[in-house]
Design a protein around this motif. Sequence first.
Motif, PDB file in Angstrom:
ATOM      1  N   ALA A  86       1.903  -6.752  -5.554  1.00 64.41           N
ATOM      2  CA  ALA A  86       1.514  -6.020  -6.760  1.00 64.41           C
ATOM      3  C   ALA A  86       0.043  -5.620  -6.691  1.00 64.41           C
ATOM      4  O   ALA A  86      -0.335  -4.503  -7.059  1.00 64.41           O
ATOM      5  CB  ALA A  86       1.783  -6.874  -8.002  1.00 64.41           C
ATOM      6  N   ALA A  87      -0.805  -6.531  -6.219  1.00 59.77           N
ATOM      7  CA  ALA A  87      -2.236  -6.227  -6.127  1.00 59.77           C
ATOM      8  C   ALA A  87      -2.497  -5.093  -5.138  1.00 59.77           C
ATOM      9  O   ALA A  87      -3.345  -4.232  -5.362  1.00 59.77           O
ATOM     10  CB  ALA A  87      -3.011  -7.485  -5.718  1.00 59.77           C
ATOM     11  N   ALA A  88      -1.765  -5.072  -4.040  1.00 61.88           N
ATOM     12  CA  ALA A  88      -1.944  -4.009  -3.056  1.00 61.88           C
ATOM     13  C   ALA A  88      -1.562  -2.647  -3.614  1.00 61.88           C
ATOM     14  O   ALA A  88      -2.060  -1.619  -3.171  1.00 61.88           O
ATOM     15  CB  ALA A  88      -1.131  -4.312  -1.810  1.00 61.88           C
ATOM     16  N   ALA A  89      -0.668  -2.635  -4.602  1.00 56.41           N
ATOM     17  CA  ALA A  89      -0.244  -1.375  -5.224  1.00 56.41           C
ATOM     18  C   ALA A  89      -1.165  -0.947  -6.355  1.00 56.41           C
ATOM     19  O   ALA A  89      -0.929   0.087  -6.986  1.00 56.41           O
ATOM     20  CB  ALA A  89       1.188  -1.513  -5.750  1.00 56.41           C
ATOM     21  N   ASN A  90      -2.206  -1.716  -6.625  1.00 54.08           N
ATOM     22  CA  ASN A  90      -3.124  -1.390  -7.712  1.00 54.08           C
ATOM     23  C   ASN A  90      -3.925  -0.129  -7.371  1.00 54.08           C
ATOM     24  O   ASN A  90      -4.571  -0.067  -6.313  1.00 54.08           O
ATOM     25  CB  ASN A  90      -4.076  -2.567  -7.953  1.00 54.08           C
ATOM     26  N   PRO A  91      -3.931   0.886  -8.226  1.00 48.29           N
ATOM     27  CA  PRO A  91      -4.625   2.139  -7.906  1.00 48.29           C
ATOM     28  C   PRO A  91      -6.146   2.044  -7.953  1.00 48.29           C
ATOM     29  O   PRO A  91      -6.828   3.030  -7.658  1.00 48.29           O
ATOM     30  CB  PRO A  91      -4.109   3.103  -8.976  1.00 48.29           C
TER      31      PRO A  91
ATOM     32  N   LEU B  42      -6.231 -11.778  -5.484  1.00 46.98           N
ATOM     33  CA  LEU B  42      -4.768 -11.717  -5.508  1.00 46.98           C
ATOM     34  C   LEU B  42      -4.157 -11.269  -4.188  1.00 46.98           C
ATOM     35  O   LEU B  42      -2.968 -11.483  -3.950  1.00 46.98           O
ATOM     36  CB  LEU B  42      -4.304 -10.793  -6.637  1.00 46.98           C
ATOM     37  N   LEU B  43      -4.950 -10.651  -3.333  1.00 46.42           N
ATOM     38  CA  LEU B  43      -4.406 -10.274  -2.026  1.00 46.42           C
ATOM     39  C   LEU B  43      -4.016 -11.498  -1.208  1.00 46.42           C
ATOM     40  O   LEU B  43      -3.231 -11.391  -0.260  1.00 46.42           O
ATOM     41  CB  LEU B  43      -5.429  -9.438  -1.255  1.00 46.42           C
ATOM     42  N   ASP B  44      -4.564 -12.663  -1.557  1.00 50.55           N
ATOM     43  CA  ASP B  44      -4.203 -13.909  -0.875  1.00 50.55           C
ATOM     44  C   ASP B  44      -3.200 -14.725  -1.687  1.00 50.55           C
ATOM     45  O   ASP B  44      -2.883 -15.859  -1.316  1.00 50.55           O
ATOM     46  CB  ASP B  44      -5.453 -14.759  -0.627  1.00 50.55           C
TER      47      ASP B  44
ATOM     48  N   MET C  41       0.822  -1.200   0.000  1.00 50.53           N
ATOM     49  CA  MET C  41       0.000   0.000   0.000  1.00 50.53           C
ATOM     50  C   MET C  41       0.865   1.263   0.000  1.00 50.53           C
ATOM     51  O   MET C  41       0.436   2.322  -0.457  1.00 50.53           O
ATOM     52  CB  MET C  41      -0.922   0.013   1.237  1.00 50.53           C
ATOM     53  N   ALA C  42       2.075   1.155   0.501  1.00 48.74           N
ATOM     54  CA  ALA C  42       2.971   2.313   0.503  1.00 48.74           C
ATOM     55  C   ALA C  42       3.340   2.733  -0.908  1.00 48.74           C
ATOM     56  O   ALA C  42       3.657   3.902  -1.154  1.00 48.74           O
ATOM     57  CB  ALA C  42       4.234   2.003   1.301  1.00 48.74           C
TER      58      ALA C  42
ATOM     59  N   ASP D  21       3.077  -9.826 -12.748  1.00 54.90           N
ATOM     60  CA  ASP D  21       3.268  -8.770 -11.747  1.00 54.90           C
ATOM     61  C   ASP D  21       2.756  -7.418 -12.234  1.00 54.90           C
ATOM     62  O   ASP D  21       2.005  -6.735 -11.533  1.00 54.90           O
ATOM     63  CB  ASP D  21       4.756  -8.671 -11.385  1.00 54.90           C
ATOM     64  N   VAL D  22       3.142  -7.012 -13.453  1.00 58.22           N
ATOM     65  CA  VAL D  22       2.739  -5.677 -13.914  1.00 58.22           C
ATOM     66  C   VAL D  22       1.253  -5.604 -14.208  1.00 58.22           C
ATOM     67  O   VAL D  22       0.627  -4.553 -14.029  1.00 58.22           O
ATOM     68  CB  VAL D  22       3.555  -5.223 -15.149  1.00 58.22           C
TER      69      VAL D  22
END
Length: 477
Positions: free
Chosen positions: A454-459, A445-447, A1-2, A429-430
């Motif tokens: 990568a999923a946590a960084a999805n906007p 994908l969070l699991d 998330m960061a 990943d991308v």
Amino acid sequence: MALNPSSPEDVLLRLLAEGPPAVRMVLCRDRILPEAVVEAVLEHPDTRTRGFFACNPHVDPAQRAQLVDDPEWFVRARLAEAPRLPAGGAPRPLPDEAVVHMISTYADELLQGTFYRQISTELYRTMPTHPVAKVRCWGVGMWDLLPAGTQAALLADADEDVRDRAQRHARYQDSAWMERELPDRSCHARWDILLHRALSRTVVDNVLTAPVAEGERAAIAGNPTLHADVVVLLATDPDPEVRARIAHRADLGPAERRALAADPDQKVRLGLSVHPELSEEERAEIDYEIPVNDCFYAQPEPYVPRDPQDVRRDAGSGHPLLRRKAATDRSLPPDLVERLAVDDDLGVRVLLAQNHPDAPASLLLRSFLEYNGHERAHLTTRPNFPTTGLSTFADHDDPEVRALAARDPRTAPATVERLTRDPDPAVRDVLARHPNLPQPRLTELLDDEELAHAAAANPAWDSEVVHRLVTMRGQRV
């Protein structure tokens, strides 16, 4: 998330204040940050956290420069070290005033390594005459490129350190002094002298008759101070490596050029074929071959700009290597950019794409599709690299090309979802970061042990979910 570009400012501030070191590292080092978060980072009590920000390649260098007087040696050291970028990427320079301040106040040990990569070309060019003595000391390092008048001024400088450094460099042009300093064993210092420094006749004769190590004849063949008669002699040397070095010399006479143009060795003929004294007709008569498996690189801006007429001449040459040389010039005018962008030679096109700030989108994409050598990925970081239309490559055989679909905001959700199951991990990943990824798959994908980050960084996450994810710290949504 960061790393999520849609994470709200309050979430980033919370992660900065409460997150473990790994979170603070990616937050401060690996992304652009809102101004309020930057201010909080600059005031953060943890030295390493400020150090992460000091080497962030994504933020404005002026923001990093606010750490120039940080009380901790570690942070100042990280600021002095150029940020690391993917192959082919060059860090943006720090503000000139920050660089001058660092040179003036930092210990020399902090300014070793890659600090020089953060100095602007404009400052480099003014260093030899800069009003600050320590900056002029750096300028002395460009000695061989400096006009005679500037060299004389540095030798008579009011500052003792500047004079001493200038005198050391001047000695490199003193063949008698270099003869006394030449080590009698093979080592870095000996090779440096043979390749670059003034050579006395005694040193040259000793290399010709009794070299200390293999390759020394080839080393002096490229030395700019080599005597004219020795150039003639080495043009017929039995070692093709020696003749290849000689072939690149600007001071070759007509007879030597004619002989080397017909040399039995391909490498020698190729070297002679780009000689500046040849006409296009003479160049065309040489039987040379261009290497087919070359790798191409982004080039640093030269200290001394090339003459625009020389660049234009090379751009219009029938020789691909001369056109490649022109293609690396960042100040190439629009008409030459247009011409070289459709050049028949792959190297010309790729070098233009890698180096020119206005390389067109069509050239950047074509170069990426056709070139698979070193620094290929750097092409996608160029300012005009396209985004629209890239979804058409979602089924391409090359995984690096398939991954381009992640850059297209119009890639269909079904295609994005399918590519999160691609055989290639980099593609998965991308695409897990693509905002068009359907919500059920994104949540799934969070699991996923591989793709959760990568999923946590999805906007695509809305702010409510972002807050929940940060609060739950890795538990299921």
